[in-house]
Design a protein around this motif. Structure first.
Motif, PDB file in Angstrom:
ATOM      1  N   ALA A 429       0.781  -1.119   0.022  1.00 56.65           N
ATOM      2  CA  ALA A 429       0.012  -0.239  -0.048  1.00 56.65           C
ATOM      3  C   ALA A 429       0.740   1.178  -0.023  1.00 56.65           C
ATOM      4  CB  ALA A 429      -1.052  -0.024   1.252  1.00 56.65           C
ATOM      5  N   GLU A 430       2.178   1.247   0.835  1.00 57.80           N
ATOM      6  CA  GLU A 430       2.924   2.306   0.641  1.00 57.80           C
ATOM      7  C   GLU A 430       3.629   2.739  -0.403  1.00 57.80           C
ATOM      8  OE1 GLU A 430       5.024   1.533   4.334  1.00 57.80           O
ATOM      9  OE2 GLU A 430       3.405   1.894   5.688  1.00 57.80           O
ATOM     10  N   ALA A 431       3.756   1.532  -1.296  1.00 57.29           N
ATOM     11  CA  ALA A 431       4.917   1.495  -2.351  1.00 57.29           C
ATOM     12  C   ALA A 431       4.570   2.439  -3.346  1.00 57.29           C
ATOM     13  CB  ALA A 431       5.190   0.029  -2.786  1.00 57.29           C
ATOM     14  N   GLY A 432       3.384   2.607  -3.840  1.00 54.89           N
ATOM     15  CA  GLY A 432       3.031   3.315  -4.896  1.00 54.89           C
ATOM     16  C   GLY A 432       3.435   2.655  -6.107  1.00 54.89           C
ATOM     17  N   GLY A 433       3.767   1.542  -6.436  1.00 50.56           N
ATOM     18  CA  GLY A 433       4.148   1.035  -7.597  1.00 50.56           C
ATOM     19  C   GLY A 433       4.234  -0.439  -7.263  1.00 50.56           C
ATOM     20  N   PRO A 434       4.526  -1.354  -8.405  1.00 53.77           N
ATOM     21  CA  PRO A 434       4.813  -2.819  -8.435  1.00 53.77           C
ATOM     22  C   PRO A 434       6.003  -3.182  -7.625  1.00 53.77           C
ATOM     23  CG  PRO A 434       4.072  -2.349 -10.617  1.00 53.77           C
ATOM     24  CD  PRO A 434       4.449  -0.895  -9.916  1.00 53.77           C
ATOM     25  N   LEU A 435       6.018  -4.141  -6.680  1.00 52.86           N
ATOM     26  CA  LEU A 435       7.490  -4.481  -5.959  1.00 52.86           C
ATOM     27  C   LEU A 435       7.559  -5.978  -6.502  1.00 52.86           C
ATOM     28  CD1 LEU A 435       6.954  -3.129  -2.429  1.00 52.86           C
ATOM     29  CD2 LEU A 435       8.676  -2.200  -4.158  1.00 52.86           C
ATOM     30  N   SER A 436       8.736  -6.068  -6.864  1.00 52.39           N
ATOM     31  CA  SER A 436       9.263  -7.605  -6.961  1.00 52.39           C
ATOM     32  C   SER A 436       9.191  -8.111  -5.899  1.00 52.39           C
ATOM     33  CB  SER A 436      10.614  -7.420  -8.036  1.00 52.39           C
ATOM     34  OG  SER A 436      11.733  -7.098  -7.097  1.00 52.39           O
ATOM     35  N   VAL A 437       9.527  -9.664  -5.932  1.00 59.40           N
ATOM     36  CA  VAL A 437       9.747 -10.420  -4.689  1.00 59.40           C
ATOM     37  C   VAL A 437      10.951 -10.047  -4.016  1.00 59.40           C
ATOM     38  CG1 VAL A 437       9.931 -12.775  -3.743  1.00 59.40           C
ATOM     39  CG2 VAL A 437       8.307 -12.296  -5.339  1.00 59.40           C
TER      40      VAL A 437
END
Length: 763
Positions: A429-437
């Motif tokens: 929710a905090e990332a603002g974009g996709p995160l890889s594993v």
């Protein structure tokens, strides 16, 4: 109940097996019933004519598939085909391995194609099984193809075949259903044109199943998206009533009724037995003594990778033709091992469950377990690989005292916890974009394997999604279903107790009836062959010579520990800096440690049990601390004597411990005394340091130990004067990062090289 604490084995059975041989699957050959087998029930008069034509056409395809002019259906096979093709129904088939489930979906697929429908879409969990089925289908004239992670280079060609309507059956792995590119580019067309959907190994759909796979839960959505009138078939050999009900509910998506066909699951050829001989050494000694007396060639199953490797080494040294088969075995070696067993060039493969669903050797003569799986259902699936095309096969369980500890690991790591789920959702929710594993792993304190499993579970619940570039949160509200997971955990415990009940069975019981009862088989009955129904059929004697050899083999010490060469991703986000610069990439050679040693792994059959006892917490959860026991100290001396280093160490230092300071210091000073090495002392521990959390993933472990230690002035001064390696001592190696970071400090302080040494390793 064991009073040992939970143990976290490093390399549990994981990899699927490689390709099969060039023979058709035995469940196609087994579609030929005995000549006195009853014919399927006659259809109603109202559909007699059409059904008669359909059956005639189906039988003709069956005979093409099997190459037998006299082949006919087992009872139930044609009923399933008719339900799919004539009535376009949704069918669940629960039948024993070898009954002919793949014949049902191949024939139904061809009949649908001849009626103008699109290709059948078959979701299959194992790449090896998928490749085998494709080969079998093609030999029988069925145009088959597969889309999975192992054949990416063939996808374009397969797309062209689909465009040309030149594919009758398309296999896909469940993981493809989650892949964002596949979902966007391929899945919509497949759903739109699908003439039949098949879910193979359907027990994987259910989290009540013994082999639950989160990716399979996507199939519920896939079924709901199918156009009206597309038949659906789910097949499995291992589903009890609870799993059947769960699968039926998911297949009924959209309000459809489900036709369930259950057959007798017992295999008449199997002769079951349980022999409790006690210690790992006695189990291996029995096997070394009696392996050649078992019929034909077979499989020896072990619960851990280390156990399988130990057993294979002992049996080979005793003169038996065996090969190991585990998740640590190279892929090419696994394939060669499978072929050797199928050609009867070896007596047995000594395997973990890496030799899993889909392995097909119809004449497999025996299955022996060194340690019990955690449920009767999982056990039934593994032993069901024997005796599929032979009049008799022997199945023997040699239970182990360590079984409960291994079961505990699986039971407690299979489902998500609320704390972990909340951490992942908050981070996304905090990332603002996709995160890889890897990027997500650096932000949440969860190891890679459990993190990937958790993401799949959350994806099934619709609260995260795998998109191009990584994972995102969907923003959908989500509540942790604690009650559901508690019920699943309770069911796992009940399954473990049932497995113990199987081991203790006596009196008027029956082992085959017990297993089929566990699967809620309405046809369960006494077999008359097992060691409870009849007399024990196996020998029980163990000679002193074999027991001595087994004990000597298990007394082996000195397991190598590979050095870390790369820093984990994401350390900069955790504030890990070196000289003001981010820590990433390769560890400079001048800062690396050398290959280390431990007495044994916690999962080893020999010293593993004694080491698990040493590191087990007491009744209050505390870590007992005492000097190294004499017998363990003697084992450490043997490790040092057999190390084979290129240059003998000249000094000893050790990692400071908050939980076992007496154990670590006594180990280090004892080694220095025996080897006449200089005692450099302990590295300094940062003020306010607390015991480390063993569950920490790589990035967080490096963060936690990065500023934890320092090398004092006196030690630095002495390191600059020494000429030779330094032994760096710790008690237990888990992630290897503690010794990597501490060794780096010693190297930077002037140590020529650093040799890590510990009592045990988890990995």
């Amino acid at each position: 109940m064991s009073n040992r604490g939970p143990v976290e084995p490093p390399s549990w059975p994981d990899e699927p097996p490689p390709d099969f041989d060039e023979l058709p699957p035995d469940d196609l050959w087994d579609a030929v019933p005995p000549r006195d087998a009853p014919e399927p029930a006659a259809p109603s008069i109202a559909v007699q004519r059409d059904a008669a034509g359909l059956r005639e056409e189906a039988v003709a395809i069956l005979r093409d598939l099997t190459g037998r002019a006299d082949a006919d259906f087992h009872p139930g096979q044609y009923e399933a085909i008719e339900a799919l093709v004539a009535e376009h129904r949704r069918a669940l088939v629960v039948q024993r391995t070898g009954w002919g489930k793949s014949a049902v979906y191949f024939i139904a697929a061809l009949l649908q194609r001849r009626a103008g429908a699109g290709p059948a879409l078959i979701v299959s969990p194992l790449l090896a099984l998928m490749r085998d089925q494709v080969a079998a289908a093609e030999r029988a004239g069925v145009r088959a193809a597969a889309i999975n992670s192992a054949n990416v280079t063939e996808w374009r060609s397969i797309e062209e075949q689909l465009d040309a309507d030149a594919v009758d059956v398309l296999f896909v792995s469940p993981e493809r259903l989650v892949n964002p590119k596949f979902r966007a580019e391929q899945l919509p067309r497949l759903v739109r044109t699908c003439g039949l959907l098949v879910v193979d190994e359907a027990h994987c759909i259910s989290d009540w199943g013994h082999d639950f796979r989160p990716d399979y839960r996507r199939i519920r959505d896939l079924i709901a998206e199918l156009p009206a009138g597309v038949p659906v078939l789910a097949t499995t050999a291992t589903a009890n009533a609870r799993v059947v009900a769960d699968v039926e509910e998911q297949m009924a998506a959209g309000g459809h009724a489900v036709f369930t066909l259950r057959g007798a699951l017992a295999r008449d050829s199997l002769r079951l037995g349980v022999l409790d001989v006690g210690t790992p050494a006695r189990r291996l000694a029995w096997l070394a003594e009696h392996l050649d007396a078992l019929p034909g060639s077979g499989i020896v199953y072990c619960l851990t990778v280390s156990g399988a490797e130990d057993a294979a080494r002992l049996l080979a040294s005793a003169g038996h033709r065996v090969l190991p088969y585990t998740g640590r075995t190279d892929a090419a070696e696994r394939e060669a091992a499978e072929e050797a067993l199928k050609a009867n060039e070896v007596k047995a493969l000594v395997a973990t469950s890496a030799l899993g669903m889909g392995f097909d050797k119809p004449d497999l003569g025996f299955v022996v377990h060194l340690g019990a799986p955690s449920s009767p259902v999982a056990y039934y699936q593994q032993v069901g690989r024997a005796g599929r095309a032979t009049p008799s096969a022997d199945v023997l369980l040699l239970p182990g005292t360590e079984d409960r500890e291994i079961w505990h690991y699986f039971a407690t790591n299979a489902m998500p916890t609320q704390a972990r789920a909340d951490a992942v959702l908050a981070c996304l929710a905090e990332a603002g974009g996709p995160l890889s594993v890897p990027a997500l792993e650096a932000r949440v304190d969860i190891r890679r394997g459990p993190l990937e499993l958790l993401l799949k579970v959350l994806a099934v619940d619709g609260v995260v999604e795998n998109v191009q570039g990584g994972w995102i949160g969907t923003g959908r509200p989500w509540t942790y279903d604690a009650e559901r997971y508690e019920r699943i955990a309770a069911a796992r415990v009940a399954e473990q107790e049932a497995m113990l009940g199987y081991e203790r069975l006596a009196g008027d019981g029956c082992r085959m009836q017990f297993l089929t009862d566990a699967l809620d088989d309405p046809h369960a009955a006494r077999c008359g062959r097992c060691d409870v129904c009849a007399e024990p059929w196996y020998p029980t004697e163990i000679t002193v010579a074999n027991l001595t050899e087994a004990q000597d083999t298990l007394d082996r010490v000195g397991v190598p520990v590979a050095p870390r060469a790369l820093w984990p991703n994401g350390l900069d986000t955790l504030g890990v800096l070196a000289d003001g610069a981010p820590v990433k990439g390769k560890i400079p050679p001048a800062e690396q440690v050398e290959e280390g040693r431990v007495v044994a792994r916690l999962t080893d059959l020999g010293w593993g049990g004694r080491l698990r006892d040493l590191f087990a917490p007491d009744a209050e959860g505390r870590q007992p601390d005492a000097p190294v026991p004499p017998e363990l100290g003697a084992a450490v001396v043997r490790v040092l004597a057999g190390w084979g280093w290129s240059e003998r160490p000249v000094a000893v230092a050790w990692v400071p411990s908050l939980t076992r300071p007496a154990l670590v210091e006594s180990l280090a000073t004892g080694v220095a005394r025996v080897g006449r090495l200089e005692v450099l002392g302990s590295l300094d521990l940062a003020a306010g340091a607390e015991p480390l959390n063993r569950s920490t993933n790589s990035a967080y472990r490096v963060r936690d130990v990065w500023g934890r230690f320092t090398v004092g002035e006196a030690m630095t001064r002495r390191l600059g004067e020494l000429e030779g390696p330094v032994l760096l001592i710790d008690d237990l190696i888990d992630s290897r990062w503690t010794l990597t970071v501490a060794g780096r400090l010693l190297r930077r302080a002037g140590a020529a090289s650093v040799l890590p040494l510990a009592l045990a390793s988890v990995a």
